[in-house]
Motif scaffolding. Structure first.
Motif, short mmCIF file in Angstrom:
data_model
loop_
_atom_site.label_atom_id
_atom_site.label_comp_id
_atom_site.label_asym_id
_atom_site.label_seq_id
_atom_site.Cartn_x
_atom_site.Cartn_y
_atom_site.Cartn_z
N SER A 59 -8.55 35.51 -25.11
CA SER A 59 -9.63 34.70 -25.66
C SER A 59 -9.87 33.54 -24.70
CB SER A 59 -9.28 34.21 -27.05
OG SER A 59 -8.09 33.47 -27.03
N VAL A 63 -12.32 27.96 -26.39
CA VAL A 63 -12.16 28.28 -27.81
C VAL A 63 -10.76 27.87 -28.27
CG1 VAL A 63 -12.12 30.16 -29.49
CG2 VAL A 63 -13.83 30.17 -27.69
N TYR A 67 -9.87 25.18 -31.05
CA TYR A 67 -9.04 25.67 -32.14
C TYR A 67 -7.91 24.67 -32.41
CZ TYR A 67 -7.42 29.35 -35.22
OH TYR A 67 -7.09 30.07 -36.33
N VAL A 71 -8.27 22.81 -35.79
CA VAL A 71 -7.50 23.52 -36.82
C VAL A 71 -6.11 22.92 -37.02
CG1 VAL A 71 -6.59 25.76 -37.51
CG2 VAL A 71 -8.86 25.60 -36.51
N LEU B 172 -19.55 30.20 -29.28
CA LEU B 172 -18.86 28.97 -29.65
C LEU B 172 -19.84 27.92 -30.16
CD1 LEU B 172 -16.12 27.45 -29.69
CD2 LEU B 172 -16.72 26.56 -27.45
N TYR B 185 -13.73 24.43 -40.08
CA TYR B 185 -13.56 24.88 -38.69
C TYR B 185 -12.69 26.12 -38.58
CZ TYR B 185 -15.81 20.73 -36.92
OH TYR B 185 -16.74 19.78 -36.63
N PHE B 186 -11.81 26.30 -39.57
CA PHE B 186 -10.78 27.34 -39.46
C PHE B 186 -11.42 28.72 -39.31
CE2 PHE B 186 -7.23 29.76 -41.75
CZ PHE B 186 -6.52 29.94 -40.58
N LEU B 189 -13.97 29.33 -36.05
CA LEU B 189 -13.27 29.35 -34.76
C LEU B 189 -12.33 30.56 -34.66
CD1 LEU B 189 -12.52 25.58 -34.07
CD2 LEU B 189 -14.07 27.10 -32.85
N THR B 190 -11.72 30.93 -35.81
CA THR B 190 -10.85 32.11 -35.78
C THR B 190 -11.65 33.36 -35.45
OG1 THR B 190 -9.49 31.06 -37.46
CG2 THR B 190 -9.13 33.41 -37.10
N VAL B 192 -14.49 33.55 -33.84
CA VAL B 192 -14.91 33.51 -32.43
C VAL B 192 -13.76 33.97 -31.53
CG1 VAL B 192 -15.56 31.98 -30.55
CG2 VAL B 192 -16.69 31.79 -32.74
N GLY B 193 -12.56 33.43 -31.79
CA GLY B 193 -11.40 33.84 -30.99
C GLY B 193 -11.17 35.33 -31.08
#
Lengths: 218, 230
Positions: A59, A63, A67, A71, B172, B185-186, B189-190, B192-193
């Motif tokens: 990845s 990002v 993250y 997070v 992103l 955000y969790f 973003l997860t 996208v990853g």
């Protein structure tokens, strides 16, 4: 030359260098751990190392950075931007470095390992005294490239509010305009930092090759 | 904190649509990177020394400085000189120029790998320089370097999120603006990853397989050559 722009940019460059070297140290440890882990005789260790490496190589660094930035606080881990940056950079670069470690260890002549076994050397000692010093010579040139990649990647940490070189540049642009001057200076400063890194790594390569007594390829 | 599957399902279509922009940036950037890189490599071999050296300096400079700053530079400086394009085009330009410095080095290695006899034969047959390049050198130089070029394609794909900083709504960027709206955000973003992982990991495996196949093919071709000579 727009000398008045230099002091804030140089201040940023110092943070960039701190970020680079701190992450490089951590990444080296991670790379050795994961690289050797992938060659472990235990399946569980191999799996954990492989998952770590593939997730972080697979990845995007930006990002990963966002993250960690967004997070981690949600699960109660609050880190300052510098630590978040170091964490993301070293995990990412460490994953790339582990592939270098793995390839280098595998490139060591199998006769060396066999000789160590024949001499009844414990595995750990053989690794430390026989395999790694020779592998290290092969690791250094790709590590040098990775170090420059790391230096360039630190610019991304500016996006999570750390005042390093890129952030200092953006601040100056916001205060004074003068876009082309500021960004050209920022680019030049990165070049000025990358060049000695490349040169320095060459010196270390030659020194190590002499010490271990093997050519980089052999 | 737990992963809200309903919310994840709700934003997935949006993110998949943004993936198209990510692809556009990757493909455009790679096309530019391949063409400019090839031109630089040829200039470094064939142009008069001062120009060749200039191309070398360009490669060193672009390779040693961060893509992010190059992106900002193009985004903020180009409009001052009357060049106004969309952010996506600026992004493609930055990606292509940045990676051209890497592909140029790959091409260079490929061109170096062509045996000297091939150049000499082209001269002996009185081929023009352009014919030598297009008919003799490049067809032999390019196939072996397809795997490293593929690796740079994957690397560029993973660099496209930088375009979010110049307002391109790629993966992103879309995820962040969605997260900024809902303060969650969790999940975005997860996802996208995961999308990046799911796309780049198989490509990396494919490239490794191609690399292995080319290596064995290369050996068999060399073997055949040896037999003909014998």
């Amino acid at each position: 030359m727009p000398f008045d722009l230099l002091p804030p940019l140089l201040g940023g460059a110092v943070v960039t260098l701190a970020l680079t070297f701190t992450s490089a140290g951590l990444a080296l440890i991670l790379a050795l751990g994961a690289g050797l882990g992938r060659l472990s005789r235990w399946r569980a260790v191999r799996t954990v190392a492989a998952v770590y490496v593939e997730v972080f190589r697979g990845s995007s660094l930006l990002v990963q950075l966002f993250y960690f930035f967004f997070v981690l606080p949600l699960i109660g881990v609050r880190l300052p931007p510098f630590a978040t940056g170091v964490l993301a950079l070293s995990l990412n670069i460490g994953a790339y470095g582990s592939e270098i470690v793995r390839a280098a260890v595998q490139s060591v002549d199998p006769g060396q390992r066999e000789a160590a076994i024949a001499l009844n050397m414990p595995t750990g000692l053989a690794l430390r005294r026989i395999i790694l010093p020779q592998a290290f010579v092969a690791m250094l040139p790709p590590f040098g490239n990775l170090l420059v990649e790391l230096l360039k990647s630190t610019s991304l940490v500016s996006l999570i509010t750390l005042t390093e070189l890129s952030f200092a540049g953006r601040q100056l642009v916001q205060q004074q305009g003068r876009v082309s001057e500021v960004y050209l200076l920022v680019l030049l400063l990165y070049l000025l930092m990358a060049y000695p890194l490349t040169r320095g790594m060459r010196l270390v390569e030659r020194w190590m090759a002499r010490r271990v007594g093997v050519g980089a390829g052999s | 904190m737990r992963f809200d599957l309903d919310y994840a399902a709700e934003i997935t279509p949006l993110l998949l649509r943004a993936t198209i922009t990510t692809f556009e940036a990757t493909i455009g950037g790679m096309a530019l990177g391949l063409i400019v890189g090839l031109l630089i490599a040829i200039v470094r071999f064939a142009a008069p020394p001062p120009i060749a050296r200039l191309a070398g300096i360009y490669v060193e400079f672009v390779r040693s400085t961060p893509l992010l700053i190059q992106l900002f530079f193009l985004f903020y400086v180009l409009p001052r000189y009357g060049v106004s394009t969309t952010p996506l085009v600026t992004g493609i330009l930055a990606l292509g120029l940045h990676y051209s410095s890497y592909t140029a080095e790959v091409y260079r290695a490929g061109i170096r790998g062509v045996p000297t006899g091939q150049w000499e034969a082209a001269i002996a047959l009185n081929f023009s320089p352009s014919r030598t390049w297009t008919r003799i050198i490049l067809p032999q130089a390019i196939p072996p370097i397809i795997p490293p070029l593929g690796n740079y394609l994957v690397a560029m794909f993973k660099d496209t999120p930088l375009l979010a900083t110049i307002t391109v709504s790629e993966l992103l960027g879309t995820a962040l603006s969605e997260a900024g709206r809902t303060y969650r955000y969790f999940e975005p973003l997860t996802i996208v990853g995961l999308i990046f992982l799911l796309l780049s990991y198989p490509s990396a495996i494919l490239i490794k397989r191609l690399e292995r196949r080319l290596a064995t093919e290369h050996c068999s071709v060399a073997g055949r050559g040896a037999r003909v000579q014998g």
